[in-house]
Scaffold this motif. Structure first.
Motif, PDB file in Angstrom:
ATOM      1  N   LEU A 117      37.038   8.868 -11.420  1.00  0.00           N
ATOM      2  CA  LEU A 117      36.022   9.821 -10.981  1.00  0.00           C
ATOM      3  C   LEU A 117      36.004  11.076 -11.839  1.00  0.00           C
ATOM      4  O   LEU A 117      34.957  11.674 -12.062  1.00  0.00           O
ATOM      5  CB  LEU A 117      36.256  10.199  -9.518  1.00  0.00           C
ATOM      6  N   SER A 118      37.166  11.500 -12.332  1.00  0.00           N
ATOM      7  CA  SER A 118      37.263  12.766 -13.064  1.00  0.00           C
ATOM      8  C   SER A 118      37.215  12.609 -14.577  1.00  0.00           C
ATOM      9  O   SER A 118      37.077  13.598 -15.301  1.00  0.00           O
ATOM     10  CB  SER A 118      38.564  13.486 -12.677  1.00  0.00           C
ATOM     11  N   ILE A 119      37.300  11.364 -15.066  1.00  0.00           N
ATOM     12  CA  ILE A 119      37.389  11.155 -16.513  1.00  0.00           C
ATOM     13  C   ILE A 119      36.125  11.607 -17.268  1.00  0.00           C
ATOM     14  O   ILE A 119      36.221  12.131 -18.380  1.00  0.00           O
ATOM     15  CB  ILE A 119      37.737   9.673 -16.827  1.00  0.00           C
ATOM     16  N   PRO A 120      34.892  11.459 -16.713  1.00  0.00           N
ATOM     17  CA  PRO A 120      33.732  12.004 -17.440  1.00  0.00           C
ATOM     18  C   PRO A 120      33.795  13.528 -17.568  1.00  0.00           C
ATOM     19  O   PRO A 120      33.366  14.085 -18.581  1.00  0.00           O
ATOM     20  CB  PRO A 120      32.539  11.565 -16.566  1.00  0.00           C
ATOM     21  N   TYR A 121      34.309  14.188 -16.536  1.00  0.00           N
ATOM     22  CA  TYR A 121      34.478  15.648 -16.579  1.00  0.00           C
ATOM     23  C   TYR A 121      35.463  16.037 -17.668  1.00  0.00           C
ATOM     24  O   TYR A 121      35.258  17.026 -18.390  1.00  0.00           O
ATOM     25  CB  TYR A 121      34.960  16.139 -15.219  1.00  0.00           C
ATOM     26  N   ALA A 122      36.523  15.248 -17.829  1.00  0.00           N
ATOM     27  CA  ALA A 122      37.499  15.507 -18.885  1.00  0.00           C
ATOM     28  C   ALA A 122      36.852  15.370 -20.263  1.00  0.00           C
ATOM     29  O   ALA A 122      37.052  16.210 -21.149  1.00  0.00           O
ATOM     30  CB  ALA A 122      38.676  14.545 -18.756  1.00  0.00           C
ATOM     31  N   LEU A 124      29.958   6.463 -20.007  1.00  0.00           N
ATOM     32  CA  LEU A 124      28.768   6.374 -19.168  1.00  0.00           C
ATOM     33  C   LEU A 124      28.427   7.725 -18.543  1.00  0.00           C
ATOM     34  O   LEU A 124      27.277   8.179 -18.579  1.00  0.00           O
ATOM     35  CB  LEU A 124      28.980   5.337 -18.064  1.00  0.00           C
ATOM     36  N   GLY A 125      29.417   8.367 -17.925  1.00  0.00           N
ATOM     37  CA  GLY A 125      29.184   9.634 -17.245  1.00  0.00           C
ATOM     38  C   GLY A 125      28.734  10.741 -18.175  1.00  0.00           C
ATOM     39  O   GLY A 125      27.833  11.526 -17.840  1.00  0.00           O
ATOM     40  N   TYR A 126      29.336  10.797 -19.363  1.00  0.00           N
ATOM     41  CA  TYR A 126      28.979  11.852 -20.314  1.00  0.00           C
ATOM     42  C   TYR A 126      27.583  11.628 -20.880  1.00  0.00           C
ATOM     43  O   TYR A 126      26.823  12.585 -21.090  1.00  0.00           O
ATOM     44  CB  TYR A 126      30.021  11.894 -21.433  1.00  0.00           C
ATOM     45  N   LEU A 127      27.220  10.368 -21.123  1.00  0.00           N
ATOM     46  CA  LEU A 127      25.867  10.070 -21.603  1.00  0.00           C
ATOM     47  C   LEU A 127      24.818  10.364 -20.532  1.00  0.00           C
ATOM     48  O   LEU A 127      23.692  10.769 -20.841  1.00  0.00           O
ATOM     49  CB  LEU A 127      25.770   8.600 -22.025  1.00  0.00           C
ATOM     50  N   MET A 128      25.172  10.182 -19.277  1.00  0.00           N
ATOM     51  CA  MET A 128      24.219  10.382 -18.181  1.00  0.00           C
ATOM     52  C   MET A 128      24.013  11.865 -17.855  1.00  0.00           C
ATOM     53  O   MET A 128      22.881  12.314 -17.665  1.00  0.00           O
ATOM     54  CB  MET A 128      24.703   9.637 -16.932  1.00  0.00           C
ATOM     55  N   PHE A 129      25.087  12.638 -17.791  1.00  0.00           N
ATOM     56  CA  PHE A 129      24.981  14.009 -17.284  1.00  0.00           C
ATOM     57  C   PHE A 129      25.452  15.083 -18.265  1.00  0.00           C
ATOM     58  O   PHE A 129      25.280  16.270 -17.996  1.00  0.00           O
ATOM     59  CB  PHE A 129      25.774  14.135 -15.976  1.00  0.00           C
ATOM     60  N   GLY A 130      26.024  14.698 -19.385  1.00  0.00           N
ATOM     61  CA  GLY A 130      26.425  15.673 -20.395  1.00  0.00           C
ATOM     62  C   GLY A 130      27.378  16.730 -19.861  1.00  0.00           C
ATOM     63  O   GLY A 130      28.274  16.453 -19.071  1.00  0.00           O
ATOM     64  N   SER A 131      27.152  17.973 -20.253  1.00  0.00           N
ATOM     65  CA  SER A 131      28.021  19.071 -19.840  1.00  0.00           C
ATOM     66  C   SER A 131      27.848  19.442 -18.371  1.00  0.00           C
ATOM     67  O   SER A 131      28.618  20.234 -17.837  1.00  0.00           O
ATOM     68  CB  SER A 131      27.749  20.311 -20.708  1.00  0.00           C
ATOM     69  N   GLU A 132      26.829  18.874 -17.712  1.00  0.00           N
ATOM     70  CA  GLU A 132      26.581  19.164 -16.297  1.00  0.00           C
ATOM     71  C   GLU A 132      27.380  18.267 -15.349  1.00  0.00           C
ATOM     72  O   GLU A 132      27.261  18.391 -14.136  1.00  0.00           O
ATOM     73  CB  GLU A 132      25.085  18.985 -15.991  1.00  0.00           C
ATOM     74  N   VAL A 133      28.172  17.349 -15.889  1.00  0.00           N
ATOM     75  CA  VAL A 133      28.921  16.433 -15.040  1.00  0.00           C
ATOM     76  C   VAL A 133      29.934  17.212 -14.199  1.00  0.00           C
ATOM     77  O   VAL A 133      30.574  18.145 -14.668  1.00  0.00           O
ATOM     78  CB  VAL A 133      29.629  15.355 -15.893  1.00  0.00           C
ATOM     79  N   GLU A 134      30.037  16.839 -12.922  1.00  0.00           N
ATOM     80  CA  GLU A 134      30.941  17.513 -11.994  1.00  0.00           C
ATOM     81  C   GLU A 134      32.366  16.995 -12.153  1.00  0.00           C
ATOM     82  O   GLU A 134      32.622  16.016 -12.864  1.00  0.00           O
ATOM     83  CB  GLU A 134      30.474  17.276 -10.552  1.00  0.00           C
ATOM     84  N   SER A 135      33.313  17.657 -11.471  1.00  0.00           N
ATOM     85  CA  SER A 135      34.712  17.232 -11.539  1.00  0.00           C
ATOM     86  C   SER A 135      34.895  15.828 -10.969  1.00  0.00           C
ATOM     87  O   SER A 135      35.864  15.144 -11.291  1.00  0.00           O
ATOM     88  CB  SER A 135      35.608  18.214 -10.782  1.00  0.00           C
ATOM     89  N   THR A 145      30.727  11.227  -8.812  1.00  0.00           N
ATOM     90  CA  THR A 145      29.929  10.846  -7.645  1.00  0.00           C
ATOM     91  C   THR A 145      29.140  12.022  -7.084  1.00  0.00           C
ATOM     92  O   THR A 145      28.129  11.829  -6.402  1.00  0.00           O
ATOM     93  CB  THR A 145      30.839  10.271  -6.546  1.00  0.00           C
ATOM     94  N   LEU A 146      29.586  13.254  -7.367  1.00  0.00           N
ATOM     95  CA  LEU A 146      28.867  14.444  -6.891  1.00  0.00           C
ATOM     96  C   LEU A 146      27.578  14.672  -7.681  1.00  0.00           C
ATOM     97  O   LEU A 146      26.718  15.435  -7.249  1.00  0.00           O
ATOM     98  CB  LEU A 146      29.762  15.674  -6.983  1.00  0.00           C
ATOM     99  N   ASN A 147      27.434  14.016  -8.848  1.00  0.00           N
ATOM    100  CA  ASN A 147      26.217  14.121  -9.655  1.00  0.00           C
ATOM    101  C   ASN A 147      25.157  13.103  -9.240  1.00  0.00           C
ATOM    102  O   ASN A 147      23.976  13.277  -9.536  1.00  0.00           O
ATOM    103  CB  ASN A 147      26.524  13.890 -11.140  1.00  0.00           C
ATOM    104  N   LEU A 148      25.574  12.046  -8.578  1.00  0.00           N
ATOM    105  CA  LEU A 148      24.654  10.949  -8.292  1.00  0.00           C
ATOM    106  C   LEU A 148      23.640  11.336  -7.218  1.00  0.00           C
ATOM    107  O   LEU A 148      23.999  11.971  -6.224  1.00  0.00           O
ATOM    108  CB  LEU A 148      25.443   9.708  -7.836  1.00  0.00           C
ATOM    109  N   PRO A 149      22.373  10.948  -7.394  1.00  0.00           N
ATOM    110  CA  PRO A 149      21.350  11.234  -6.378  1.00  0.00           C
ATOM    111  C   PRO A 149      21.642  10.455  -5.097  1.00  0.00           C
ATOM    112  O   PRO A 149      21.803   9.230  -5.132  1.00  0.00           O
ATOM    113  CB  PRO A 149      20.050  10.752  -7.046  1.00  0.00           C
ATOM    114  N   THR A 150      21.702  11.141  -3.979  1.00  0.00           N
ATOM    115  CA  THR A 150      22.135  10.515  -2.723  1.00  0.00           C
ATOM    116  C   THR A 150      21.057   9.649  -2.068  1.00  0.00           C
ATOM    117  O   THR A 150      21.338   8.974  -1.082  1.00  0.00           O
ATOM    118  CB  THR A 150      22.576  11.595  -1.721  1.00  0.00           C
TER     119      THR A 150
END
Length: 422
Positions: A53-58, A270-281, A284-289
């Motif tokens: 969950l936190s690896i894209p933030y890293a 995947l996470g970095y390509l999807m949300f870039g620098s806006e990715v959360e810690s 799952t907090l970035n995903l549209p609910t």
């Protein structure tokens, strides 16, 4: 009795078999330790899960080139995991991580290892509570509990609910039973990865963020979180002693580290390509609910901390119960000890709700010490390898130097971030 002096008709029980995994059957003792696959599930569950969950933030903190650091950390921590096994092979009486410290440096070594090991596992388990609460709060922000006229709302109510749900898993004692809980955690990691891929591909999120090649200022945080992803070393002795055929443990470690590294790298990209620098810690907090695939990922993310929580607390519980037994001769306080641990970690989760910063601190200070530095120093002392310079000592020296760099830079950065957000 010396094992070599045993009669051929005597029951054969591995010297390092777990006490919980030896039972009586048909009038004789037999070993019922965990199998290769059961140990692999427990190993995968101890390493993977929260990190995914936190690896894209890293990666967003360090930039694309920091992925190289992920594989360097994975290789180093795999090697230090093997060093722990080798330390235990020197003496069949070594059953726990503190035993390794005692064998290497005596009582002081045992104390140092115990402090860092228990504190790391405790804070990692607390991080699981925070993860579950954050994801539930993303879906049930308006939830409120009414307890005898006292209204408890928001995150506080969710912490109580999650702690109560986790409690029964902590009461599980048998490692074979725990392996089935672990299997759900491993499956959850795969489902989360697939759900995020689905969101990016089919739910109009896309993979359009280019990101940055390298972010020097964010490298300490990235390095710390990468280390946190592989911080299961205090659990390895428990897995090793519970295993039926301990000669296979090296293969268990290799399989676990390969699987986790592939899933970590995939999720990071995947996470970095999807949300870039806006990715959360937590991604799952970035995903549209409002999307089904997002809800699958978010709800599945709740399974991961449930599956891992008890496994992380197991060495702490064993240590406390052994201490109580040595003074009172009883183990009747088992459920009480487990319950108090869950309640106290819930209190800490309420006090320090900053998951990303907390895990960065755990990775930089505690995980580096418990998973990198301690295995290296203990092995050098127990094996006597420090007396001669060679390839092995050179490799260990490089790993220790890397660990010290992460320890100093990562701890300073994460403490600064926590203080600024209190």
């Amino acid at each position: 009795m010396n094992p070599k002096e045993q009669d051929n008709n005597s029951p054969t029980i591995p010297l390092l078999a777990s006490y919980d995994d030896v039972e009586k059957g048909n009038g004789v003792l037999k070993c019922t330790g965990t199998s290769f696959f059961e140990t692999t599930f427990n190993g995968l569950n101890s390493i993977s899960g929260v990190g995914i969950l936190s690896i894209p933030y890293a990666l967003s903190n360090g930039g694309w080139l920091s992925l190289i650091l992920l594989f360097i950390v994975a290789s180093a921590t795999f090697y230090t995991g093997l060093l722990i096994k080798r330390c235990m092979d020197f003496d069949p009486n070594i059953r726990t991580y503190p035993d390794v410290g005692d064998k290497a440096f005596g009582t002081r070594g045992r104390m140092v290892v115990s402090i860092f090991m228990h504190l790391e596992l405790y804070l990692v388990a607390t991080g699981f509570l925070i993860i579950a609460v954050d994801n539930l709060h993303n879906l049930l922000a308006e939830l409120e509990l009414d307890f005898y006229g006292i209204s408890i709302g928001g995150r506080r109510s969710l912490v109580i609910i999650v702690a109560l749900v986790m409690m029964p898993t902590v009461w599980i004692k048998n490692m074979r039973t725990l392996s089935y809980v672990s299997a759900t955690g491993v499956l959850a990691s795969v489902v989360i990865l697939g759900s995020v891929l689905w969101v990016g591909t089919f739910d109009d999120v896309g993979f359009h963020n280019k990101g940055t090649l390298l972010n020097w200022t964010g490298l300490p945080t990235a390095f710390s979180l990468y280390t946190f992803c592989y911080c299961a070393h205090p659990v390895f002795p428990t897995l090793y002693t519970s295993m039926r055929n301990q000669r296979q443990f090296s293969w268990v470690l290799l399989l676990c580290f390969l699987f986790c590294s592939v899933t970590y790298a995939s999720m990071a990209i995947l996470g970095y390509l999807m949300f870039g620098s806006e990715v959360e810690s937590q991604i799952t907090l970035n995903l549209p609910t409002n999307n089904v695939s997002s809800k699958v990922a978010i709800y599945t993310a709740l399974v991961t901390p449930l599956a891992k929580y008890s496994l992380m607390l197991r060495p702490i519980i064993d240590g406390i119960e052994d201490l109580i037994q040595s003074h009172s001769g009883k183990k009747s306080y088992g459920k009480f000890v487990r319950t108090i641990l869950v309640i106290s970690s819930a209190v800490v989760a309420l006090t320090l709700p900053f998951f990303g910063y907390l895990m960065s601190l755990v990775g930089a200070f505690l995980s580096v010490t418990a998973s990198i530095l301690i295995p290296c120093f203990c092995y050098l002392k127990i094996s006597g390898a420090h007396r001669k310079l060679g390839v092995e000592v050179t490799i260990i020296g490089f790993i220790v130097l890397m660990g010290l760099v992460i320890l100093v830079t990562g701890t300073y950065t994460s403490l600064l971030q926590i203080i600024q957000n209190l």
